[in-house]
Design a protein around this motif. Structure first.
Motif, PDB file in Angstrom:
ATOM      1  N   SER A  49      29.959  53.452  43.806  1.00 53.90           N
ATOM      2  CA  SER A  49      30.378  54.811  43.452  1.00 53.90           C
ATOM      3  C   SER A  49      30.884  55.600  44.647  1.00 53.90           C
ATOM      4  O   SER A  49      31.710  56.497  44.502  1.00 53.90           O
ATOM      5  N   ASN A  50      30.393  55.266  45.848  1.00 48.04           N
ATOM      6  CA  ASN A  50      30.813  55.992  47.047  1.00 48.04           C
ATOM      7  C   ASN A  50      32.172  55.529  47.568  1.00 48.04           C
ATOM      8  O   ASN A  50      32.663  56.042  48.564  1.00 48.04           O
ATOM      9  N   GLY A  51      32.770  54.527  46.922  1.00 43.35           N
ATOM     10  CA  GLY A  51      34.091  54.059  47.311  1.00 43.35           C
ATOM     11  C   GLY A  51      34.103  52.775  48.111  1.00 43.35           C
ATOM     12  O   GLY A  51      35.162  52.216  48.362  1.00 43.35           O
ATOM     13  N   ASN A  52      32.940  52.278  48.532  1.00 37.54           N
ATOM     14  CA  ASN A  52      32.899  51.017  49.275  1.00 37.54           C
ATOM     15  C   ASN A  52      33.400  49.881  48.394  1.00 37.54           C
ATOM     16  O   ASN A  52      33.006  49.756  47.237  1.00 37.54           O
ATOM     17  N   LEU A  53      34.268  49.037  48.969  1.00 36.63           N
ATOM     18  CA  LEU A  53      34.826  47.896  48.260  1.00 36.63           C
ATOM     19  C   LEU A  53      34.423  46.603  48.952  1.00 36.63           C
ATOM     20  O   LEU A  53      34.457  46.515  50.174  1.00 36.63           O
ATOM     21  N   THR A  54      34.065  45.602  48.157  1.00 35.54           N
ATOM     22  CA  THR A  54      33.751  44.281  48.661  1.00 35.54           C
ATOM     23  C   THR A  54      34.524  43.265  47.834  1.00 35.54           C
ATOM     24  O   THR A  54      34.456  43.285  46.605  1.00 35.54           O
ATOM     25  N   LYS A  55      35.252  42.370  48.510  1.00 38.87           N
ATOM     26  CA  LYS A  55      35.983  41.324  47.791  1.00 38.87           C
ATOM     27  C   LYS A  55      34.997  40.227  47.423  1.00 38.87           C
ATOM     28  O   LYS A  55      34.315  39.668  48.277  1.00 38.87           O
ATOM     29  N   LEU A  56      34.889  39.916  46.126  1.00 37.97           N
ATOM     30  CA  LEU A  56      34.000  38.871  45.645  1.00 37.97           C
ATOM     31  C   LEU A  56      34.710  37.525  45.552  1.00 37.97           C
ATOM     32  O   LEU A  56      34.136  36.495  45.889  1.00 37.97           O
ATOM     33  N   LYS A  57      35.961  37.542  45.067  1.00 37.10           N
ATOM     34  CA  LYS A  57      36.714  36.298  44.879  1.00 37.10           C
ATOM     35  C   LYS A  57      38.204  36.584  44.990  1.00 37.10           C
ATOM     36  O   LYS A  57      38.661  37.680  44.652  1.00 37.10           O
ATOM     37  N   LYS A  58      38.941  35.569  45.405  1.00 42.16           N
ATOM     38  CA  LYS A  58      40.394  35.583  45.337  1.00 42.16           C
ATOM     39  C   LYS A  58      40.792  34.249  44.737  1.00 42.16           C
ATOM     40  O   LYS A  58      40.477  33.192  45.295  1.00 42.16           O
ATOM     41  N   LEU A  59      41.445  34.283  43.598  1.00 38.14           N
ATOM     42  CA  LEU A  59      41.806  33.077  42.859  1.00 38.14           C
ATOM     43  C   LEU A  59      43.315  32.952  42.757  1.00 38.14           C
ATOM     44  O   LEU A  59      44.001  33.903  42.386  1.00 38.14           O
ATOM     45  N   GLN A  60      43.834  31.771  43.084  1.00 39.87           N
ATOM     46  CA  GLN A  60      45.261  31.515  42.963  1.00 39.87           C
ATOM     47  C   GLN A  60      45.607  31.277  41.496  1.00 39.87           C
ATOM     48  O   GLN A  60      44.860  30.610  40.781  1.00 39.87           O
ATOM     49  N   LYS A  61      46.743  31.804  41.069  1.00 41.02           N
ATOM     50  CA  LYS A  61      47.215  31.538  39.722  1.00 41.02           C
ATOM     51  C   LYS A  61      47.819  30.138  39.680  1.00 41.02           C
ATOM     52  O   LYS A  61      48.372  29.662  40.662  1.00 41.02           O
ATOM     53  N   ALA A  62      47.713  29.506  38.538  1.00 37.91           N
ATOM     54  CA  ALA A  62      48.256  28.145  38.394  1.00 37.91           C
ATOM     55  C   ALA A  62      49.757  28.187  38.219  1.00 37.91           C
ATOM     56  O   ALA A  62      50.345  29.115  37.804  1.00 37.91           O
TER      57      ALA A  62
END
Length: 149
Positions: free
Chosen positions: A136-149
């Protein structure tokens, strides 16, 4: 934070094959039913699931798909619901637009547990998907990055 992660993990387990569907829109646990009816007045299309010690209700409320987790004593443990990007906090949107300007929002799930609200946001570009956790405070964390097929 560890408890929130545990609850989110529980949500994944409950929606897996370990959960058992119950027929109808009611269950045999009076405490859970009373708590559900008090918290979610106007819920429609309710489906119940359970494990040995938890109950999960999936339903719609004001056009939103919602999931609510209860313990056997009727205590509401956590909720999740699909929301639109317009419902995200402004600081989350602005940080996300700065950090990921070339991606569009595909879906947003809001999680609320123990008074803490977090968001899991799936972004889409031409070549990949990015899954973020936003606080809610605006902090962002990347969980995954997936390539499209």
């Amino acid at each position: 934070m560890k408890k929130l992660i545990a609850i989110l993990t529980l949500a994944a387990v409950i929606t897996s094959s370990a959960a058992f569907a119950l027929d109808g829109s009611t269950i045999d646990n009076k405490k859970v039913m009373e708590s559900f009816n008090k918290e979610f007045v106007g819920a429609a299309d309710v489906s119940w699931y359970h494990t040995a010690d938890k109950y999960v209700a999936k339903f719609t409320m004001k056009a939103s798909k919602v999931t609510a987790h209860f313990d056997r004593e009727g205590n509401l443990l956590a909720t999740s619901r699909y929301i639109t990007d317009a419902e995200l906090p402004l600081n989350v949107i602005t940080r996300m637009m700065k950090k990921y300007p070339d991606q569009k929002i595909h879906s947003v799930v809001e999680y609320d547990a123990e008074g803490n609200t977090t968001y899991v946001i799936t972004l889409e570009s031409d070549t990949h998907w990015t899954v973020l956790k936003a606080e809610s405070n605006g902090n962002l964390t990347k969980l995954k990055k997936l390539q499209k097929a």
